[in-house]
Design a protein around this motif. Structure first.
Motif, short mmCIF file in Angstrom:
data_model
loop_
_atom_site.label_atom_id
_atom_site.label_comp_id
_atom_site.label_asym_id
_atom_site.label_seq_id
_atom_site.Cartn_x
_atom_site.Cartn_y
_atom_site.Cartn_z
N TYR A 8 70.63 28.90 78.46
CA TYR A 8 71.66 28.46 78.45
C TYR A 8 72.13 30.07 77.34
O TYR A 8 73.41 30.91 77.39
N LYS A 9 71.52 30.22 76.01
CA LYS A 9 71.49 30.92 75.30
C LYS A 9 71.95 32.36 75.77
O LYS A 9 72.14 33.52 75.59
N ASP A 10 70.56 32.52 76.10
CA ASP A 10 70.21 33.87 77.65
C ASP A 10 71.60 34.68 78.34
O ASP A 10 71.65 35.35 78.08
N VAL A 11 72.01 33.52 79.30
CA VAL A 11 73.18 33.59 80.25
C VAL A 11 74.25 33.51 80.29
O VAL A 11 75.44 34.03 81.02
N LEU A 12 74.49 32.05 79.79
CA LEU A 12 75.86 31.61 80.11
C LEU A 12 76.84 31.75 78.54
O LEU A 12 77.67 31.31 78.68
N ASP A 13 76.00 31.64 76.95
CA ASP A 13 76.30 31.60 76.17
C ASP A 13 77.34 32.81 75.83
O ASP A 13 76.84 34.02 76.19
#
Length: 344
Positions: A8-13
């Motif tokens: 999530y942090k790498d792509v969507l945050d």
């Protein structure tokens, strides 16, 4: 949830979902727009930058991959608004359209390519009069609709069957322009298509010619769904909804949803409709609000719908989930992921 906080942090945050599509039951795509901080919004306003041209991404969720390795992304730069679809012909790929420069980007099955922009201003052979408002898949092929009653079928790379010459009434008189479709469409078959938009502008295609439908509502129209029950469902301003076929229609919902429905699809044995404010179903002409019946990690995902290969995908500002075999499954919710990241 089916992705990890690290994914999530790498792509969507710092991003949110603006559209979604299904390539197959195990591969889901999400068109993403950047969330700006208050300081970034202020800088944007000071410099008179176009807020629709913030950084964009295409994220892909691979359901069968190992945990922690299910999410990937393609950075797209400061593109305009996005529309996302999927195709299986000639191969399984995502079909992405960008509004500002009318870009077409196709990716999947080990390939990615930019195709000729779909701009009638720069390309007289463009298959549509204006931009793409909706992409849907039927028999593995992408179908597109847009303003000034534009409709086209993608046959392959840079190849379309355009319906520009088939739909009457273009160009329109100045007092009519802007009141016509198409904002959405759906198909029972390739020779049985309904398209709608503008102010009560509804048309039917029989495989040879388009015919304007005598529709009883002259307000703004947004979504079209051809149901497995043989009926057509058309919604408009604040969710006002009609069901019917041909020239026979009846109103089944008086609206009042504040936000018009963005997507309407047929799945399982009913129609489903959504906006950022929630999810509704239509069964036997009865419209029902579903959020109070759904788990919070599902209801927060309302916004966009896509159906293919026995799966219905729902995704929006709050996250993404899917329904299969009568059960809901959470992919992620932004709120839960935010809490997990703060705890680390």
């Amino acid at each position: 949830m089916l992705i990890t906080p690290a994914e999530y942090k790498d792509v969507l945050d710092t991003y949110f979902i603006v559209d979604c599509a299904i390539r197959d039951r195990n591969v889901f795509g999400f068109a993403l727009d950047r969330v700006f901080t208050d300081e970034e919004v202020q800088e944007e306003e000071r410099n008179n930058w176009d807020s629709s041209r913030r950084p964009k991404r295409l994220a892909v969720f691979y359901r069968e991959d190992p945990e922690g390795d299910r999410l990937g992304a393609e950075n797209l730069g400061n593109w305009g608004s996005l529309r996302l679809g999927a195709i299986a012909v000639p191969k399984s790929q995502f079909f992405l359209y960008e509004w500002h420069q009318h870009r077409v980007y196709v990716i999947g099955s080990g390939e990615d390519a930019f195709e000729t922009p779909l701009s009638s201003r720069t390309n007289p052979n463009a298959p549509l009069h204006a931009g793409v408002d909706r992409i849907k898949t039927f028999n593995g092929k992408a179908f597109l609709c847009g303003g000034y009653r534009g409709f086209a079928e993608r046959l392959g790379p840079d190849s379309y069957r355009s319906h520009k010459a088939l739909v009457e009434g273009y160009p329109l008189d100045d007092d009519e322009s802007g009141h016509e479709g198409f904002d959405d469409f759906d198909l029972f078959a390739e020779d049985d298509i309904y398209a709608a938009g503008g102010k009560g502008d509804v048309w039917h295609f029989n495989g040879t010619a388009w015919r304007q439908i005598a529709f009883p509502f002259k307000g703004w129209l947004n979504t079209v769904c051809c149901g497995g029950d043989g009926m057509v469902y058309i919604s408009g301003y604040e969710g006002v909804t009609f069901m019917g076929r041909g020239d026979e229609w009846r109103q089944i919902h008086h609206g009042g949803t504040h936000l018009s429905w963005r997507d309407m699809v047929w799945f399982e044995d009913r129609a489903w409709a959504t906006s950022d404010n929630g999810l509704w179903t239509i069964t036997n002409g009865v419209v029902e609000f579903q959020n109070h019946l759904l788990a919070p990690e599902i209801s927060v995902c309302s916004g966009n719908l896509s159906v293919a290969d026995g799966v219905m995908l729902m995704a929006g500002l709050g996250g993404a989930c899917f329904r299969e075999n009568g059960q809901w499954h959470s992919i992620f919710t932004a709120g839960q992921m935010g809490k997990l990241l703060l705890e680390k």
